[in-house]
Every structure is written in C-alpha cells, then in structure tokens.
Design an enzyme around this catalytic site. Sequence first.
Site, PDB file in Angstrom:
ATOM      1  N   ASP A  44       0.864  -1.183   0.000  1.00  0.00           N
ATOM      2  CA  ASP A  44       0.000   0.000   0.000  1.00  0.00           C
ATOM      3  C   ASP A  44       0.901   1.235   0.000  1.00  0.00           C
ATOM      4  OD1 ASP A  44      -2.353   1.612   0.226  1.00  0.00           O
ATOM      5  OD2 ASP A  44      -2.024   1.794   2.377  1.00  0.00           O
ATOM      6  N   SER A  45       0.296   2.373  -0.274  1.00  0.00           N
ATOM      7  CA  SER A  45       1.038   3.627  -0.195  1.00  0.00           C
ATOM      8  C   SER A  45       1.552   3.854   1.224  1.00  0.00           C
ATOM      9  CB  SER A  45       0.123   4.794  -0.574  1.00  0.00           C
ATOM     10  OG  SER A  45      -0.936   4.882   0.357  1.00  0.00           O
ATOM     11  N   TYR A  83      -0.542   8.550  -2.060  1.00  0.00           N
ATOM     12  CA  TYR A  83      -0.522   8.404  -3.518  1.00  0.00           C
ATOM     13  C   TYR A  83      -1.645   9.241  -4.150  1.00  0.00           C
ATOM     14  CZ  TYR A  83       2.482   4.125  -3.495  1.00  0.00           C
ATOM     15  OH  TYR A  83       3.507   3.223  -3.375  1.00  0.00           O
ATOM     16  N   GLY A  84      -2.676   9.502  -3.343  1.00  0.00           N
ATOM     17  CA  GLY A  84      -3.919  10.074  -3.873  1.00  0.00           C
ATOM     18  C   GLY A  84      -3.784  11.393  -4.608  1.00  0.00           C
ATOM     19  N   CYS A 132      -4.556  -1.218  -2.134  1.00  0.00           N
ATOM     20  CA  CYS A 132      -4.675   0.233  -2.287  1.00  0.00           C
ATOM     21  C   CYS A 132      -5.544   0.508  -3.509  1.00  0.00           C
ATOM     22  CB  CYS A 132      -3.276   0.830  -2.471  1.00  0.00           C
ATOM     23  SG  CYS A 132      -3.265   2.614  -2.726  1.00  0.00           S
ATOM     24  N   ASN A 133      -6.644   1.190  -3.298  1.00  0.00           N
ATOM     25  CA  ASN A 133      -7.545   1.506  -4.416  1.00  0.00           C
ATOM     26  C   ASN A 133      -6.875   2.452  -5.412  1.00  0.00           C
ATOM     27  OD1 ASN A 133     -10.527   0.578  -3.450  1.00  0.00           O
ATOM     28  ND2 ASN A 133      -9.280   1.216  -1.724  1.00  0.00           N
ATOM     29  N   THR A 134      -6.119   3.409  -4.876  1.00  0.00           N
ATOM     30  CA  THR A 134      -5.490   4.418  -5.728  1.00  0.00           C
ATOM     31  C   THR A 134      -4.426   3.787  -6.606  1.00  0.00           C
ATOM     32  OG1 THR A 134      -5.776   5.879  -3.823  1.00  0.00           O
ATOM     33  CG2 THR A 134      -4.489   6.736  -5.648  1.00  0.00           C
ATOM     34  N   GLU A 164      -1.894   7.877   8.717  1.00  0.00           N
ATOM     35  CA  GLU A 164      -0.455   7.573   8.692  1.00  0.00           C
ATOM     36  C   GLU A 164       0.212   7.982  10.007  1.00  0.00           C
ATOM     37  OE1 GLU A 164       1.839   6.234   6.206  1.00  0.00           O
ATOM     38  OE2 GLU A 164      -0.071   5.398   5.568  1.00  0.00           O
ATOM     39  N   CYS A 204     -10.995   3.582   0.232  1.00  0.00           N
ATOM     40  CA  CYS A 204      -9.564   3.709   0.471  1.00  0.00           C
ATOM     41  C   CYS A 204      -9.255   2.817   1.666  1.00  0.00           C
ATOM     42  CB  CYS A 204      -9.220   5.168   0.782  1.00  0.00           C
ATOM     43  SG  CYS A 204      -7.560   5.412   1.441  1.00  0.00           S
ATOM     44  N   THR A 205      -8.165   2.064   1.575  1.00  0.00           N
ATOM     45  CA  THR A 205      -7.896   1.066   2.617  1.00  0.00           C
ATOM     46  C   THR A 205      -7.479   1.687   3.956  1.00  0.00           C
ATOM     47  OG1 THR A 205      -5.647   0.803   1.724  1.00  0.00           O
ATOM     48  CG2 THR A 205      -7.328  -0.773   1.005  1.00  0.00           C
ATOM     49  N   HIS A 206      -7.167   2.970   3.957  1.00  0.00           N
ATOM     50  CA  HIS A 206      -6.879   3.629   5.240  1.00  0.00           C
ATOM     51  C   HIS A 206      -8.168   3.836   6.063  1.00  0.00           C
ATOM     52  CE1 HIS A 206      -2.992   4.599   3.388  1.00  0.00           C
ATOM     53  NE2 HIS A 206      -2.568   5.084   4.548  1.00  0.00           N
TER      54      HIS A 206
HETATM   55  N1  DGL Z   1      -4.756   3.198   0.953  1.00  0.00           N
HETATM   56  C1  DGL Z   1      -4.778   3.944  -0.275  1.00  0.00           C
HETATM   57  C2  DGL Z   1      -6.062   3.657  -1.058  1.00  0.00           C
HETATM   58  O1  DGL Z   1      -6.694   2.636  -0.823  1.00  0.00           O
HETATM   59  C3  DGL Z   1      -4.509   5.367   0.067  1.00  0.00           C
HETATM   60  C4  DGL Z   1      -4.077   6.154  -1.054  1.00  0.00           C
HETATM   61  C5  DGL Z   1      -3.172   7.323  -0.758  1.00  0.00           C
HETATM   62  O2  DGL Z   1      -2.047   7.090  -0.360  1.00  0.00           O
HETATM   63  O3  DGL Z   1      -3.594   8.436  -1.043  1.00  0.00           O
HETATM   64  O4  DGL Z   1      -6.448   4.369  -1.936  1.00  0.00           O
END
Ligand code: DGL
Length: 274
Positions: free
Chosen positions: A21-22, A53-54, A84-86, A162, A194-196
């Site tokens: 993930d990011s 990453y977003g 991570c969706n992004t 984070e 988003c996984t966060h």
């Molecule tokens: N966990 C990432 C997701 O699912 C977060 C993306 C990010 O870092 O902006 O999109």
Amino acid sequence: MKPDLMPKNNTMTKNPIGVMDSGVGGISVLKHIHALLPHEHLIYVADSAHAPYGNKSQDEIKKRCFAVADFLIAQEIKALVVACNTATAAAINDLRAKYALPIIGMEPAVKPAAAASKNGIIGVLATVGTLKSAQFAALLESYGRNVEVVTQGCIGLVECIERGELDTEHTQHLLQQYCAPLLAEGADTIVLGCTHYPFVRHLIEKIVGESVSIIDTGAAVANHVNTIMQTQSLSTPLKALPTITFWTNSKAIDSAAVIRQLWANDNADIRYMS
Ligand code: DGL
C-alpha cells in the site's frame, strides 16, 4: 519478456504473499487476509515515505508500484496484493503486464453498495486519485447507472491515519466535513473506497448514524486471494504459525508505533527499507 514467476513445483506454495500500500492503510486488508489464511506467510510494504498516492500523478504512482513490487518479488513472493484503491486504479494493468505472478487489486465497492442500497443513493469516500481515475469512471458506468452516486475526495485523511491519529479532533472534523455532503444527498450506503479509512470507521459510524450502512472491501479482497491460492494451487501446505513481516520506508520516528497500533500487536516484526 516477463520473468517466469509461476510455480514450477510445489516449493513455491510455502513462499509468502506480498501485500503493498502507499502506507499503513493496507494493514486493514492484511488483517482480513491473515484471518482467512492463517498459515500463509505475509510480507507487507508500507510505502509511507511516498504517501499519500492520492494526489500524485498516475506516472508517479506507477513508478512507486514498480519499485515496491520489485522489492517484494526479490523476496520470492508467490502473489502480490495491491491493497490500495489508488494504486490499483493507476497501475494494476502495468503491473500485470510486467510481472507474471498473480496480482490482486481492489476497487471501491460500488457494485455491492448499489445492490445493498434501499433508496438508491450511495456515497463513496475515496482519494482524489481514485475518483479521478478512468477505472473509477468505468466502475460507475458498469454498476452505478441505476443509483445516484455521491463521491467525496478526502484530502488530508490518509495523512491523519499515517500518523496514527484515529481519534483526534482534527480527524473527526475532517470526517464530519467529508460525510456531510453524502448525508445531505440522502446516501443510505457509504463505501470506504480507500484502505486507510476502515481504521476510522468508528468515527464515520458515529457521524452517519445506524441507519447508514458502511461497506469496506477488505473481506472481499481476502476471499479473492483465497480463490487465487486455491485455483492456482498456491495454498501453503504449512500448518504452523506464519511469519508476518512489515517493511516501511518512513523516516517518521513513530512509524513502527503506528504499525503496531494498527496491527494491534506490540511484537510485530517491523523492518526499514530505503
Ligand atoms: N490506501 C490507499 C487507497 O486505498 C490510500 C491512497 C493514498 O495514499 O492516497 O487508496
């Protein structure tokens, strides 16, 4: 030519599954994978030095995904989960084109939300990168036609998580701000895109109330990983406790503490990568 990473014999079944993930958000997915596949060795990479990453360009995200995938593949993973969706939206096609091992991605749960919604209004909380992506547009085209979809980019929320700020006033304030438009439109179902965000689900539940359903994709991703393990004969034969290793490149002093907090284990094996 793609490196031949498919198993030639059953020794690969004992290899770990890589999860990336990011940052620390994918730990919400890792928990579901570990719960469903308790004997699989797991290696998790939090690319936290480059989070979020977003708000990065697709090219920047792809570059990071290749760097992390190379790191994990060097550790002989048998499958890669892009938790991570992004990153999935930006890079999954390129990752699959470059590497031959099974790669599992994820996308906001628009399809199940559309099926679950009673009033036909669903909300999606996600990063701006996910919401702007061609993959998300295609998802809406396929599954969002018969429902009203209200989207909200949650700028700054990944950064709070984070830092391990799961209950601060600032995090609550951001969530109130981001849930308000969804509630104003009457959404009865909200997708955590988003996984966060599962790590602040308790705050979202408080804001939206019991009448609104919240959908997280972690369990579905774990089911998919399980299916891939079975159909590609990659399931581990081991029955002992697995190793679960976390790698982070964050220079923040408390990054290990945040991983321990989210994984809910003081003895998590946390290592640093450059
Ligand atoms: N966990 C990432 C997701 O699912 C977060 C993306 C990010 O870092 O902006 O999109």
